[in-house]
Design a protein around this motif. Structure first.
Motif, mmCIF file in Angstrom:
data_model
loop_
_atom_site.group_PDB
_atom_site.id
_atom_site.type_symbol
_atom_site.label_atom_id
_atom_site.label_comp_id
_atom_site.label_asym_id
_atom_site.label_seq_id
_atom_site.Cartn_x
_atom_site.Cartn_y
_atom_site.Cartn_z
ATOM 1 N N PRO A 1 13.063 14.998 -7.049
ATOM 2 C CA PRO A 1 13.989 13.860 -7.534
ATOM 3 C C PRO A 1 13.706 12.707 -6.378
ATOM 4 O O PRO A 1 14.382 12.961 -5.271
ATOM 5 N N GLY A 2 13.738 11.330 -6.760
ATOM 6 C CA GLY A 2 13.920 10.540 -5.564
ATOM 7 C C GLY A 2 15.276 10.087 -5.729
ATOM 8 O O GLY A 2 16.080 10.449 -6.622
ATOM 9 N N SER A 3 15.590 8.897 -4.989
ATOM 10 C CA SER A 3 17.088 8.181 -4.900
ATOM 11 C C SER A 3 17.560 7.979 -6.056
ATOM 12 O O SER A 3 18.849 8.508 -6.407
ATOM 13 N N PRO A 4 16.883 7.247 -7.037
ATOM 14 C CA PRO A 4 17.827 6.954 -8.329
ATOM 15 C C PRO A 4 17.985 8.046 -9.194
ATOM 16 O O PRO A 4 19.286 7.942 -9.908
ATOM 17 N N LEU B 1 16.527 14.580 4.969
ATOM 18 C CA LEU B 1 17.531 13.807 5.841
ATOM 19 C C LEU B 1 18.546 13.015 4.957
ATOM 20 O O LEU B 1 19.720 12.967 4.752
ATOM 21 N N LYS B 2 17.449 11.995 4.334
ATOM 22 C CA LYS B 2 18.298 10.960 3.662
ATOM 23 C C LYS B 2 18.865 11.403 2.419
ATOM 24 O O LYS B 2 20.114 11.119 2.151
ATOM 25 N N HIS B 3 18.111 12.255 1.760
ATOM 26 C CA HIS B 3 18.876 12.650 0.456
ATOM 27 C C HIS B 3 20.025 13.588 0.425
ATOM 28 O O HIS B 3 20.929 13.985 -0.404
ATOM 29 N N THR B 4 20.032 14.220 1.512
ATOM 30 C CA THR B 4 21.044 15.350 1.987
ATOM 31 C C THR B 4 22.488 14.640 2.321
ATOM 32 O O THR B 4 23.413 14.628 1.677
ATOM 33 N N CYS C 1 19.778 1.268 1.561
ATOM 34 C CA CYS C 1 18.604 0.531 1.762
ATOM 35 C C CYS C 1 17.404 1.433 2.429
ATOM 36 O O CYS C 1 17.760 2.127 3.585
ATOM 37 N N ASP C 2 16.352 1.679 1.647
ATOM 38 C CA ASP C 2 15.343 2.534 2.143
ATOM 39 C C ASP C 2 13.862 1.933 1.996
ATOM 40 O O ASP C 2 13.333 2.428 1.088
ATOM 41 N N PRO C 3 13.615 1.114 2.769
ATOM 42 C CA PRO C 3 12.543 0.115 2.716
ATOM 43 C C PRO C 3 11.266 1.166 3.131
ATOM 44 O O PRO C 3 11.413 2.000 3.919
ATOM 45 N N PHE D 1 16.449 -1.290 -7.527
ATOM 46 C CA PHE D 1 15.247 -2.368 -7.319
ATOM 47 C C PHE D 1 14.063 -1.680 -6.931
ATOM 48 O O PHE D 1 14.269 -0.894 -6.229
ATOM 49 N N GLU D 2 13.088 -2.150 -7.617
ATOM 50 C CA GLU D 2 11.601 -1.714 -7.109
ATOM 51 C C GLU D 2 10.749 -2.667 -7.361
ATOM 52 O O GLU D 2 10.603 -3.278 -8.681
ATOM 53 N N LEU D 3 9.917 -3.194 -6.514
ATOM 54 C CA LEU D 3 9.103 -4.348 -6.717
ATOM 55 C C LEU D 3 7.698 -4.038 -6.765
ATOM 56 O O LEU D 3 6.846 -4.563 -7.682
ATOM 57 N N HIS D 4 7.084 -2.631 -6.490
ATOM 58 C CA HIS D 4 5.899 -2.553 -6.723
ATOM 59 C C HIS D 4 5.565 -2.353 -8.267
ATOM 60 O O HIS D 4 6.308 -1.469 -8.913
ATOM 61 N N PRO D 5 4.612 -3.169 -8.725
ATOM 62 C CA PRO D 5 4.545 -3.041 -10.396
ATOM 63 C C PRO D 5 4.202 -1.768 -10.898
ATOM 64 O O PRO D 5 4.741 -1.528 -11.863
ATOM 65 N N GLU E 1 12.549 -6.550 -8.885
ATOM 66 C CA GLU E 1 12.998 -7.570 -8.111
ATOM 67 C C GLU E 1 13.170 -7.243 -6.632
ATOM 68 O O GLU E 1 12.878 -6.048 -6.135
ATOM 69 N N ASP E 2 12.933 -8.291 -5.828
ATOM 70 C CA ASP E 2 13.209 -7.980 -4.391
ATOM 71 C C ASP E 2 14.502 -7.283 -3.869
ATOM 72 O O ASP E 2 15.667 -7.935 -4.320
ATOM 73 N N GLY E 3 14.557 -6.375 -3.476
ATOM 74 C CA GLY E 3 15.951 -5.480 -3.443
ATOM 75 C C GLY E 3 16.965 -6.205 -2.336
ATOM 76 O O GLY E 3 18.192 -6.275 -2.385
ATOM 77 N N PHE E 4 16.044 -6.789 -1.297
ATOM 78 C CA PHE E 4 17.048 -7.541 -0.174
ATOM 79 C C PHE E 4 17.839 -8.530 -0.659
ATOM 80 O O PHE E 4 19.025 -8.823 -0.397
ATOM 81 N N ASP F 1 20.533 0.727 -5.071
ATOM 82 C CA ASP F 1 19.445 1.150 -4.322
ATOM 83 C C ASP F 1 18.373 0.065 -4.149
ATOM 84 O O ASP F 1 17.717 -0.373 -5.236
ATOM 85 N N THR F 2 18.303 -0.529 -3.064
ATOM 86 C CA THR F 2 17.443 -1.725 -2.817
ATOM 87 C C THR F 2 15.887 -1.287 -3.115
ATOM 88 O O THR F 2 15.246 -2.173 -3.303
ATOM 89 N N HIS F 3 15.551 -0.270 -2.590
ATOM 90 C CA HIS F 3 14.102 0.091 -2.820
ATOM 91 C C HIS F 3 14.072 1.623 -3.344
ATOM 92 O O HIS F 3 14.051 2.624 -2.694
ATOM 93 N N ALA F 4 13.886 1.553 -4.529
ATOM 94 C CA ALA F 4 14.190 2.837 -5.550
ATOM 95 C C ALA F 4 13.047 3.746 -5.680
ATOM 96 O O ALA F 4 13.200 4.851 -5.579
ATOM 97 N N GLY F 5 11.666 3.155 -5.489
ATOM 98 C CA GLY F 5 10.480 4.053 -5.615
ATOM 99 C C GLY F 5 10.428 4.331 -7.276
ATOM 100 O O GLY F 5 11.196 3.712 -8.003
ATOM 101 N N ALA F 6 9.676 5.469 -7.393
ATOM 102 C CA ALA F 6 9.359 5.862 -8.876
ATOM 103 C C ALA F 6 10.305 6.848 -9.455
ATOM 104 O O ALA F 6 10.259 6.818 -10.665
ATOM 105 N N SER G 1 0.889 -1.187 0.205
ATOM 106 C CA SER G 1 0.103 0.050 -0.154
ATOM 107 C C SER G 1 0.773 1.423 -0.110
ATOM 108 O O SER G 1 0.395 2.222 -0.392
ATOM 109 N N TYR G 2 2.462 1.066 0.277
ATOM 110 C CA TYR G 2 2.907 2.357 0.429
ATOM 111 C C TYR G 2 3.277 2.856 -0.978
ATOM 112 O O TYR G 2 3.832 2.188 -1.957
ATOM 113 N N ARG G 3 3.186 4.383 -1.175
ATOM 114 C CA ARG G 3 3.646 4.665 -2.423
ATOM 115 C C ARG G 3 4.271 5.876 -1.840
ATOM 116 O O ARG G 3 3.828 6.922 -1.215
#
Ligand code: SAM
Length: 297
Positions: free
Chosen positions: A102-105, A17-20, A170-172, A121-125, A149-152, A40-45, A3-5
């Motif tokens: 901009p997101g992490s990728p 914080l994370k991106h700085t 790693c940003d789950p 890596f990004e698992l959400h279709p 794929e599963d980033g872990f 980038d194990t959990h890349a987002g969009a 459900s997380y987007r």
């Protein structure tokens, strides 16, 4: 399935914080000639429109990076790494008003040099499809790979990297409780495969034992491997429950988060020393805002 987007949260205080810190680490890595790989194990969009439906629903960016931009416009002098971050976000926007975050990728891709590589890596279709389409527009060719794929698990095959230089982010979303033990297992395995890699983990500071344990467990993995570590946190408001209009208690939204880095660049602590208190001041939502910075080896 998920459900997380991330689009609902893009540009919020946790992203700041994370991106700085991510940008500061990447800039340091780019100072040496040897090419590096970023996982980038959990890349987002990858890229978020702030005038899109998601971001507007929560308007979290307004309490996040938008506040920094406003402070800068008002003449506030930003510390060097915060200034780098503000410049980086501005570089994705044309007018004075930021419409894109901009997101992490995308942040990572912007810092890559000729032979550096990114595996995202990004698992959400839906997000994986959006990320692939966004990345395709960059025409980065084989420099950037998007893996649905599963980033872990997926990072294993890239460790150790061919040039023996890598950053793993790693940003789950931590929406599944098993993300916590899986994070630990992945870092433990990664340190065995490639002990000199830089491992950067973001985590939420919420009233949940698993979340509290994240830095403690990572610290113990780093110490067991004899590696240096850095732990930064940013709190923007109290975590106390609030009383809603209907008399029911409501959670205040994410009040704080942390970043834990194993094998941090040796310059990172000094870069963050003034930056974190500045972020706490500029992003404060009440009198409980604060930051912490610890290191060890
Ligand atoms: N790192 C991104 C950034 O900074 O812009 C934000 C990532 S967001 C917090 C977490 C992402 O991980 C979500 O898009 C979610 O769909 C995705 N995700 C969840 N479980 C995953 C898994 N096991 N492997 C890869 N991606 C996953």
């Amino acid at each position: 399935m998920f459900s997380y987007r991330h689009a609902f949260h893009a540009g919020n205080h946790a992203d700041v914080l994370k991106h700085t810190i991510l940008l500061a680490v990447l800039k340091h890595m780019a100072q040496k000639d040897t090419p590096f790989t970023v996982l980038d194990t959990h890349a987002g969009a990858g890229l978020y429109r702030l005038d899109g439906d998601y971001a507007q629903t929560s308007a979290e960016a307004a309490q996040g990076f938008v506040k920094l931009m406003a402070a800068q416009t008002a003449g506030q002098v930003l510390t060097p790494v915060v200034q780098d971050y503000a410049d980086m976000v501005a570089s994705f926007n044309t007018g004075p008003q930021a419409r894109v975050y901009p997101g992490s990728p995308f942040i990572i891709q912007q810092q890559l040099r000729g032979r550096d590589k990114l595996k995202a890596f990004e698992l959400h279709p839906t997000d994986a499809k959006t990320l692939a389409a966004n990345i395709a527009q960059l025409e980065a060719g084989r420099q950037v790979a998007v893996l649905r794929e599963d980033g872990f698990e997926g990072v294993r095959k890239f460790l150790p990297p061919p040039t023996r230089r890598a950053l793993l982010l790693c940003d789950p979303s931590y929406e599944i409780k098993t993300d916590y033990p899986r994070l630990n297992a992945m870092v433990a395995d990664a340190l065995l495969r490639f002990a000199t890699g830089t491992y950067m983990v973001w985590y939420p500071i919420i009233p949940r034992p698993e979340a509290h344990d994240v830095p403690r467990k990572l610290k113990s993995l780093a110490m067991k491997a004899g590696k240096a570590w850095l732990h930064a946190t940013l709190t923007v408001k109290s975590s106390k429950l609030l009383l809603g209009d209907d008399g029911q208690t409501v959670r205040p939204g994410l009040p704080a988060s942390g970043v834990f880095v194993i094998n941090p660049p040796f310059t990172l602590k000094a870069s963050l020393k003034d930056a974190l208190p500045q972020l706490a001041t500029l992003l404060a939502q009440d009198g409980n805002a604060s930051s912490t910075l610890d290191t060890g080896s």
